[in-house]
Design a protein around this motif. Sequence first.
Motif, short mmCIF file in Angstrom:
data_model
loop_
_atom_site.label_atom_id
_atom_site.label_comp_id
_atom_site.label_asym_id
_atom_site.label_seq_id
_atom_site.Cartn_x
_atom_site.Cartn_y
_atom_site.Cartn_z
N ARG A 16 -40.21 -96.17 31.32
CA ARG A 16 -39.19 -95.11 31.24
C ARG A 16 -38.87 -94.51 32.61
NH1 ARG A 16 -42.28 -93.27 26.77
NH2 ARG A 16 -43.04 -91.52 28.04
N ARG A 17 -39.79 -94.66 33.54
CA ARG A 17 -39.60 -94.05 34.85
C ARG A 17 -38.40 -94.66 35.57
NH1 ARG A 17 -44.79 -94.62 37.92
NH2 ARG A 17 -45.49 -93.18 36.32
N THR A 18 -37.55 -93.82 36.10
CA THR A 18 -36.37 -94.29 36.80
C THR A 18 -36.76 -94.83 38.17
OG1 THR A 18 -35.02 -92.62 35.70
CG2 THR A 18 -34.11 -93.63 37.67
N ARG A 19 -36.28 -96.02 38.47
CA ARG A 19 -36.55 -96.60 39.79
C ARG A 19 -35.53 -96.03 40.79
NH1 ARG A 19 -39.34 -100.95 41.57
NH2 ARG A 19 -39.72 -101.66 39.45
N LEU A 20 -36.02 -95.37 41.83
CA LEU A 20 -35.16 -94.75 42.82
C LEU A 20 -34.82 -95.73 43.92
CD1 LEU A 20 -36.89 -91.26 43.22
CD2 LEU A 20 -34.96 -91.85 41.75
N THR A 21 -33.64 -95.54 44.51
CA THR A 21 -33.30 -96.32 45.70
C THR A 21 -34.19 -95.85 46.85
OG1 THR A 21 -31.66 -94.72 46.47
CG2 THR A 21 -30.90 -96.43 44.93
N PRO A 22 -34.37 -96.65 47.88
CA PRO A 22 -35.19 -96.22 49.03
C PRO A 22 -34.72 -94.89 49.62
CG PRO A 22 -34.78 -98.57 49.16
CD PRO A 22 -33.95 -98.06 48.01
N THR A 23 -33.40 -94.69 49.69
CA THR A 23 -32.89 -93.44 50.25
C THR A 23 -33.25 -92.25 49.36
OG1 THR A 23 -31.03 -94.57 51.32
CG2 THR A 23 -30.80 -92.19 50.95
N ALA A 24 -33.09 -92.43 48.04
CA ALA A 24 -33.42 -91.36 47.11
C ALA A 24 -34.91 -91.08 47.09
CB ALA A 24 -32.93 -91.72 45.70
N ARG A 25 -35.73 -92.13 47.17
CA ARG A 25 -37.18 -91.95 47.18
C ARG A 25 -37.61 -91.20 48.44
NH1 ARG A 25 -40.44 -91.79 43.27
NH2 ARG A 25 -39.98 -93.90 42.49
N ARG A 26 -37.01 -91.56 49.56
CA ARG A 26 -37.35 -90.89 50.81
C ARG A 26 -37.01 -89.40 50.72
NH1 ARG A 26 -35.59 -89.85 56.11
NH2 ARG A 26 -37.00 -90.62 57.73
N SER A 27 -35.85 -89.09 50.16
CA SER A 27 -35.45 -87.70 50.00
C SER A 27 -36.38 -86.97 49.05
CB SER A 27 -34.02 -87.61 49.47
OG SER A 27 -33.10 -88.08 50.43
N GLY A 42 -45.54 -87.41 42.70
CA GLY A 42 -45.66 -88.31 41.55
C GLY A 42 -45.61 -89.77 41.92
N ILE A 43 -46.12 -90.10 43.11
CA ILE A 43 -46.13 -91.49 43.56
C ILE A 43 -47.54 -91.84 44.06
CG2 ILE A 43 -43.69 -91.48 44.19
CD1 ILE A 43 -44.55 -91.13 47.11
N SER A 44 -47.74 -93.13 44.30
CA SER A 44 -49.03 -93.56 44.83
C SER A 44 -49.11 -93.27 46.32
CB SER A 44 -49.23 -95.05 44.59
OG SER A 44 -48.34 -95.81 45.41
N LYS A 45 -50.33 -93.15 46.81
CA LYS A 45 -50.52 -92.93 48.24
C LYS A 45 -50.00 -94.12 49.04
CE LYS A 45 -54.15 -91.25 51.37
NZ LYS A 45 -55.59 -90.92 51.47
#
Length: 203
Positions: free
Chosen positions: A11-22, A50-53
């Motif tokens: 169910r988790r939405t996969r973010l684009t690299p730009t969105a994840r960085r933000s 909410g992400i892995s190290k």
Amino acid sequence: MTAPAPSAARRRTRLTPTARRSQILDAAARLILDQGLSALGMERLARDAGISKGLLYAYFPSRDALLAALLRREQTELRERGMSTALKATTFAEVIRRTTRLYLEQMRDRGALIAPLLDDPSVARLMEADNRAERDRTIRYFVRLTRREYGLPLPLAISAVDLLMAVTGRAGQRVAERSLDLDEAEETCVRILGGALAALAAA
């Protein structure tokens, strides 16, 4: 027969690299604003985001690199808003008032984030070239406006703008510390800047 519910991972939405960085930078900013710079560690930040190290390190190889990226984002946003604000002004006095107000508001709202980043020696080393370039751009812009408005010789205009920027910078620090009201700081800066430049032109 009822189909099994999708797992949390699916169910988790996969973010684009730009969105994840933000997202990571947003989480870092919240943590610093809430608990101070010393509370920010990579493991804690990964948990809050909410992400892995491992994923965190894939975006930012070190804590210092992350902090430098965070400061760079704050400065870029301020510069872009400042240029947009300045372009709406019709007089030199209005440019000074609008850009001063914007900077002081940024320090009021984000000073608890920006100030410790600027004071961190490791971040300062990584940002040395960026900060020098940013300061040079700002000085060149206001020197052009000052010379157009007051006809000052170039060396004098450069020195005046350089010195007067320190006035606004110190006012921003006091606004961030809540030891000076924003409206009072704005009016003080505008009067000092406008009065000093007018006096130099008259002399």
